[in-house]
Design an enzyme around this catalytic site. Structure first.
Site, PDB file in Angstrom:
ATOM      1  N   GLY A 129      -0.592   4.236   0.374  1.00 34.78           N
ATOM      2  CA  GLY A 129      -1.502   5.248   0.920  1.00 34.78           C
ATOM      3  C   GLY A 129      -2.366   5.833  -0.182  1.00 34.78           C
TER       4      GLY A 129
ATOM      5  N   GLY B  15      -2.033   4.751  -4.029  1.00 32.05           N
ATOM      6  CA  GLY B  15      -2.431   3.483  -4.613  1.00 32.05           C
ATOM      7  C   GLY B  15      -1.643   2.292  -4.124  1.00 32.05           C
TER       8      GLY B  15
ATOM      9  N   GLY C 211      -7.343   0.074   3.806  1.00 33.06           N
ATOM     10  CA  GLY C 211      -6.502  -1.078   3.502  1.00 33.06           C
ATOM     11  C   GLY C 211      -7.272  -2.387   3.550  1.00 33.06           C
ATOM     12  CG  ASP C 212      -9.165  -3.394   7.067  1.00 33.01           C
ATOM     13  OD1 ASP C 212      -8.006  -3.836   7.123  1.00 33.01           O
ATOM     14  OD2 ASP C 212      -9.707  -2.772   8.004  1.00 33.01           O
TER      15      ASP C 212
ATOM     16  CB  SER D 257      -0.908   0.010   1.231  1.00 31.92           C
ATOM     17  OG  SER D 257      -1.582   1.245   1.331  1.00 31.92           O
TER      18      SER D 257
END
Length: 308
Positions: A218, A221, A247-248, A216
């Site tokens: 942030g 992308g 993120g989940d 990730s």
């Protein structure tokens, strides 16, 4: 069905305040209560995408009872294992003026060896009907740091693809057990590899055992080192809002696309669009569906040079 594992479940409380000021009293304008922990957030997004989803992990005490009451009758099947300890709470304070979120996470209940054995037995039985599994989040006290590695080996023995999303030593031990996908953020990746250069760190993490590593970046992308090459996926522009659970949602996008046998560019497109749409939603485990549908055709995916 898709199985999600949340060993450290939580009851998520989201408070919205006009402005968060240190050392001041605040009038809360909105309170939202939801079942939480990374795997439960993933499960809710998977269910919203139309996938049959079963959630396991631990739940106990009065907080655990409230958490399970929220799951009752919903699209996510509750297959949680009881624990004598009390499920933790997490508190997210959203500053309406800036859109920033302050997160407070309790540590979780201590898990006994007998409870861990009950969990692994239950998990092994659930794998018989699973098309994929997500192992997500922190470990509660009492569980050994190789717990995720153990669960990965059980999934591999059952022939079930497994995605790991954790950090620290559990990530280091887990990645050596050869999961199909790991999804660290930049800080977790740097802690694992010692490098903050995204391309180098992502490739190095894959060499440690994972079939694919999706890092990730942030609001910028995702970067993915896969058997099909190195890929970068980005939203058309950064979005502002509550990033809790973004993120989940990316994990849910990756796992659902894996089950649907989509290629890597399409997996990353879905993950980035879901992640950005979650920033625009009020709480973790939800996404703004119109925003998601608008973002899907506008996510850019580019193959990166092998030596980048």
């Amino acid at each position: 069905m898709i199985l999600t594992v949340t060993l450290n479940t939580a009851l998520d409380l989201t408070y919205r305040v006009p402005a968060l000021v240190p050392h001041a009293s605040h009038r809360v304008t909105q309170v939202i209560e939801r079942p939480g922990g990374k795997g439960l957030n993933v499960a809710r997004v998977l269910a919203a995408l139309g996938h049959e989803t079963v959630a396991t992990g631990f739940a106990g005490g009065s907080t655990g009872e409230v958490l399970r009451a929220h799951l009752a009758g919903g699209p996510v099947v509750d297959a949680l294992v009881p624990t004598a300890g009390t499920t933790r709470r997490t508190v997210a304070v959203v500053d309406a003026a800036t859109g920033d979120t302050t997160q407070l996470n309790e540590p979780g209940p201590a898990i006994t060896p007998a409870e861990w054995t009950a969990l692994t037995t239950h998990y092994t039985a659930l794998l018989a009907d699973a098309s994929a599994v997500a192992l997500c989040g922190s470990l509660p006290p009492g569980i050994h740091v190789g717990a995720y590695a153990e669960l990965i080996r059980l999934a591999r023995a059952a022939g079930v693809p497994v995605l790991l999303d954790t950090s620290g030593e559990p990530l280091r031990r887990g990645i050596a057990a050869r999961p199909d996908v790991v999804k660290p953020n930049a800080d977790e990746l740097a802690q694992l590899t010692g490098s903050r250069e995204p391309h180098r760190a992502t490739r190095d993490a894959r060499r440690r055992g994972a079939h694919a590593v999706v890092s990730s970046l942030g609001p910028d992308g995702l970067l993915a080192a896969t058997p099909d090459g190195l890929w970068r996926a980005a939203p058309p522009s950064p979005v502002k809002g509550n990033p809790t659970g973004a993120g989940d949602s990316a994990v849910a996008g990756l796992l659902s696309a894996l089950v649907e046998k989509l290629d890597w560019p399409d997996r990353l497109t879905r993950a980035v669009a879901l992640s950005a749409a979650t920033v625009l939603a009020p709480v973790a485990g939800e996404f703004d569906r119109p925003a998601y549908e608008d973002l899907l055709p506008r996510v850019t995916v580019t193959e990166q040079p092998a030596a980048a």
